[in-house]
Design a protein around this motif. Sequence first.
Motif, PDB file in Angstrom:
ATOM      1  N   ILE A  39       1.009  -1.288   0.024  1.00 55.19           N
ATOM      2  CA  ILE A  39       0.004   0.002  -0.137  1.00 55.19           C
ATOM      3  C   ILE A  39       0.939   1.398   0.022  1.00 55.19           C
ATOM      4  O   ILE A  39       0.694   2.298  -0.751  1.00 55.19           O
ATOM      5  N   GLY A  40       2.075   1.195   0.664  1.00 51.89           N
ATOM      6  CA  GLY A  40       2.939   2.224   0.867  1.00 51.89           C
ATOM      7  C   GLY A  40       2.546   3.293   1.921  1.00 51.89           C
ATOM      8  O   GLY A  40       1.366   3.321   2.375  1.00 51.89           O
ATOM      9  N   VAL A  41       3.441   4.063   2.568  1.00 49.08           N
ATOM     10  CA  VAL A  41       3.220   4.789   3.452  1.00 49.08           C
ATOM     11  C   VAL A  41       2.999   6.345   2.953  1.00 49.08           C
ATOM     12  O   VAL A  41       1.999   6.845   3.256  1.00 49.08           O
ATOM     13  N   GLU A  42       4.145   6.752   2.384  1.00 47.18           N
ATOM     14  CA  GLU A  42       3.717   8.086   1.591  1.00 47.18           C
ATOM     15  C   GLU A  42       3.981   7.858   0.300  1.00 47.18           C
ATOM     16  O   GLU A  42       4.979   7.583  -0.337  1.00 47.18           O
ATOM     17  N   VAL A  43       2.640   8.357  -0.677  1.00 49.23           N
ATOM     18  CA  VAL A  43       2.749   8.007  -2.031  1.00 49.23           C
ATOM     19  C   VAL A  43       2.414   9.452  -2.636  1.00 49.23           C
ATOM     20  O   VAL A  43       1.084   9.779  -2.424  1.00 49.23           O
ATOM     21  N   GLU A  44       3.261   9.754  -3.449  1.00 49.02           N
ATOM     22  CA  GLU A  44       2.904  11.058  -4.456  1.00 49.02           C
ATOM     23  C   GLU A  44       2.429  12.270  -3.423  1.00 49.02           C
ATOM     24  O   GLU A  44       1.533  12.764  -3.626  1.00 49.02           O
ATOM     25  N   GLY A  45       3.270  12.098  -2.315  1.00 47.34           N
ATOM     26  CA  GLY A  45       3.091  13.500  -1.134  1.00 47.34           C
ATOM     27  C   GLY A  45       1.881  13.079  -0.345  1.00 47.34           C
ATOM     28  O   GLY A  45       1.703  14.109   0.559  1.00 47.34           O
ATOM     29  N   GLU A  46       1.243  12.023  -0.553  1.00 47.56           N
ATOM     30  CA  GLU A  46       0.100  11.738   0.403  1.00 47.56           C
ATOM     31  C   GLU A  46       0.271  10.776   1.214  1.00 47.56           C
ATOM     32  O   GLU A  46       0.664   9.746   1.025  1.00 47.56           O
ATOM     33  N   CYS A  47       0.169  11.168   2.665  1.00 48.79           N
ATOM     34  CA  CYS A  47       0.315   9.950   3.708  1.00 48.79           C
ATOM     35  C   CYS A  47      -0.801   8.945   3.484  1.00 48.79           C
ATOM     36  O   CYS A  47      -2.114   9.214   3.968  1.00 48.79           O
ATOM     37  N   ARG A  48      -0.613   7.606   3.545  1.00 47.94           N
ATOM     38  CA  ARG A  48      -1.727   6.833   3.334  1.00 47.94           C
ATOM     39  C   ARG A  48      -2.106   5.999   4.773  1.00 47.94           C
ATOM     40  O   ARG A  48      -2.964   5.400   5.250  1.00 47.94           O
ATOM     41  N   GLN A  49      -0.895   5.924   5.480  1.00 47.74           N
ATOM     42  CA  GLN A  49      -0.850   5.175   6.717  1.00 47.74           C
ATOM     43  C   GLN A  49       0.424   5.692   7.617  1.00 47.74           C
ATOM     44  O   GLN A  49       1.231   6.307   7.081  1.00 47.74           O
ATOM     45  N   LEU A  50       0.205   5.562   8.859  1.00 47.55           N
ATOM     46  CA  LEU A  50       1.499   6.140   9.802  1.00 47.55           C
ATOM     47  C   LEU A  50       2.610   5.291   9.459  1.00 47.55           C
ATOM     48  O   LEU A  50       3.999   5.653   9.537  1.00 47.55           O
ATOM     49  N   ASN A  51       2.676   3.868   9.118  1.00 50.75           N
ATOM     50  CA  ASN A  51       3.724   2.968   8.838  1.00 50.75           C
ATOM     51  C   ASN A  51       3.223   1.835   8.268  1.00 50.75           C
ATOM     52  O   ASN A  51       1.985   1.624   8.097  1.00 50.75           O
ATOM     53  N   ASP A  52       4.087   0.954   7.780  1.00 52.98           N
ATOM     54  CA  ASP A  52       3.691  -0.400   7.193  1.00 52.98           C
ATOM     55  C   ASP A  52       3.587  -1.491   7.961  1.00 52.98           C
ATOM     56  O   ASP A  52       3.645  -2.657   7.797  1.00 52.98           O
ATOM     57  N   ASN A  53       3.839  -1.209   9.441  1.00 57.25           N
ATOM     58  CA  ASN A  53       3.780  -2.239  10.377  1.00 57.25           C
ATOM     59  C   ASN A  53       2.523  -3.259  10.633  1.00 57.25           C
ATOM     60  O   ASN A  53       1.392  -2.557  10.106  1.00 57.25           O
ATOM     61  N   ILE A  54       2.246  -4.438  11.220  1.00 59.85           N
ATOM     62  CA  ILE A  54       1.183  -5.040  11.545  1.00 59.85           C
ATOM     63  C   ILE A  54       0.338  -3.914  12.252  1.00 59.85           C
ATOM     64  O   ILE A  54      -1.013  -3.953  12.089  1.00 59.85           O
ATOM     65  N   LEU A  55       0.738  -3.392  13.315  1.00 54.77           N
ATOM     66  CA  LEU A  55      -0.105  -2.396  14.071  1.00 54.77           C
ATOM     67  C   LEU A  55       0.360  -0.807  13.834  1.00 54.77           C
ATOM     68  O   LEU A  55       1.815  -0.750  13.946  1.00 54.77           O
ATOM     69  N   GLN A  56      -0.110   0.108  13.336  1.00 52.01           N
ATOM     70  CA  GLN A  56       0.396   1.433  13.435  1.00 52.01           C
ATOM     71  C   GLN A  56       0.516   1.903  14.968  1.00 52.01           C
ATOM     72  O   GLN A  56       1.782   2.492  15.266  1.00 52.01           O
ATOM     73  N   LEU A  57      -0.633   1.535  15.542  1.00 56.05           N
ATOM     74  CA  LEU A  57      -0.346   2.091  17.056  1.00 56.05           C
ATOM     75  C   LEU A  57      -0.900   1.049  17.979  1.00 56.05           C
ATOM     76  O   LEU A  57      -1.718   0.158  17.555  1.00 56.05           O
ATOM     77  N   GLU A  58      -0.652   1.176  19.229  1.00 50.80           N
ATOM     78  CA  GLU A  58      -1.058   0.062  20.318  1.00 50.80           C
ATOM     79  C   GLU A  58      -2.575  -0.086  20.242  1.00 50.80           C
ATOM     80  O   GLU A  58      -3.296  -1.051  20.158  1.00 50.80           O
ATOM     81  N   ASN A  59      -3.376   0.978  19.906  1.00 53.11           N
ATOM     82  CA  ASN A  59      -4.934   1.048  19.849  1.00 53.11           C
ATOM     83  C   ASN A  59      -5.529   0.284  18.651  1.00 53.11           C
ATOM     84  O   ASN A  59      -6.337   0.105  18.682  1.00 53.11           O
ATOM     85  N   GLU A  60      -4.769   0.199  17.788  1.00 56.35           N
ATOM     86  CA  GLU A  60      -5.165  -0.616  16.623  1.00 56.35           C
ATOM     87  C   GLU A  60      -5.578  -2.341  16.669  1.00 56.35           C
ATOM     88  O   GLU A  60      -6.223  -2.750  16.066  1.00 56.35           O
TER      89      GLU A  60
END
Length: 502
Positions: free
Chosen positions: A278-299
């Motif tokens: 999916i990518g993290v930053e694509v053409e200057g647009e942030c699609r997600q915080l990172n590409d890890n299994i969980l972005q944050l604990e709350n996920e």
Amino acid sequence: MTSPLTPRLAQLAASGLLPQLAHIRRGIEKEALRVTAGGVLAKTAHPPALGAALTHPYITTDYSESLLEFITPAGEQVDETLGFLEKLHRYTASQLDGEYLWPASMPCALQGNDSIPIAEYGSSRLGRMKHVYRRGLDVRYGRIMQSIAGIHYNFSLPDSFWQGYRRLLGSQDSLVEFRSAQYFALIRNFRRYGWLLLYLFGASPALSQSFMAGRPHRLAKLGKDTLYLPHATSLRMSGLGYQNDAQATLNISTNSLAEYSRDLDWALNTPHPRYSRIGVEVEGECRQLNDNILQLENEYYSDIRPKRVTRAEETPLQAMAAQGVEYIEVRNLDINPFLPLGIDETQVRLLDTFLLFCLLQDSPSITAEEQQRLRKNQIRVAENGRNVGLLLETTAGEISLLEWSNRLFANLTEIAQLLDKAGQGHVRAVTHFSALLRHPELTPSARMLKQLQGKDYHSAMLMQAARLTEQWRSSPLDSHQYRYHRRLAIDSLTEQARLETV
């Protein structure tokens, strides 16, 4: 399945700790979609009169700009906690222009994934991060799943209880270590017996067919717009909503704080191939915080979580590593559409009784094999819990839900009698809910299906939304309370503006 509690309760009664049980602290977080008078998801921005969702302490948004979240302070008095939640509803209703608060967990009729607006939090660094995190949830799970609402119940016991309980058990651990270990023991037993809450409190046996648009399912048709399962208690907790291939492989241990932190940290720092594509930053647009299994604990989606209040720039794991578990958050509670607030005092008293049972009952480590069994039991009760003769799995073989529930209620009765020595209402709550074992037609899920006879889900819940919202509007806050909530809103807007200049 359970061991006798009587000796442990006798020890507790003789220890002088009973007065400390009057100081249980509770907090409630309740979500509600804003909908138009026609029952369509509101596309309007978070109302300025409610303040800034980023900085308001009690009124915020969850995933969507349309998904309000009401948060009460933690307190010892049940009536005060519920009273504060009611005032939040009354103030909010008075500020909604032609909109209602949806009264159920499963959403109104939806018009596709992109019809659900992602929450906005302004231009500060924190605000942008919260928005991008939600964009990540969209590309990972889709927005429709995020339109589900629920109630989270926060529960803690005072340090004075933990100090005495540590002496009672003869533990040599520090208070922080002991308290954390005991909260994890509670969590493990909640995983073992939490299916009982789905039976008692589940209120989502049906949903709008728009929720399942384009997805395969095994639901039956009920009228023109409604899908359901005839004996379901909580489709919200069945897996129909919170489905994801990456999280399905996670096995986060609850056997200790160290193991829990290890497993969660691994998921927070391990890339997932699909998210990497999916990518993290694509053409200057942030699609997600990172590409890890969980972005944050709350996920990490879980029916119960260990928690601690965090300080600025501190993650939940860092906070618990430093100071241990402070409280637990119960997350498997549906909104009861037949109650004005979705929850009431009787349910709170039963929850306290159940959680204390989970703490006091022996709680061995959960093996990978048991974890699979517990998940099967949850799904069985969520999808088929009111089916007479439903069997659940135990280490000793299968047992009927009714027989196991009766055994659990025998334990809950003992706990309630103990709690009522420190306060009132727990025995009454246990008696009230025990009747639902003999009369499944009295459960919220059965009442929901009865309500839907001759109606579809959308129209039935819209009628309830209109009735409850008008009820709150017809009972406005007094001038003092109104000024208090108005000041909170103004102060939160000021604080967001300040953050955006830093």
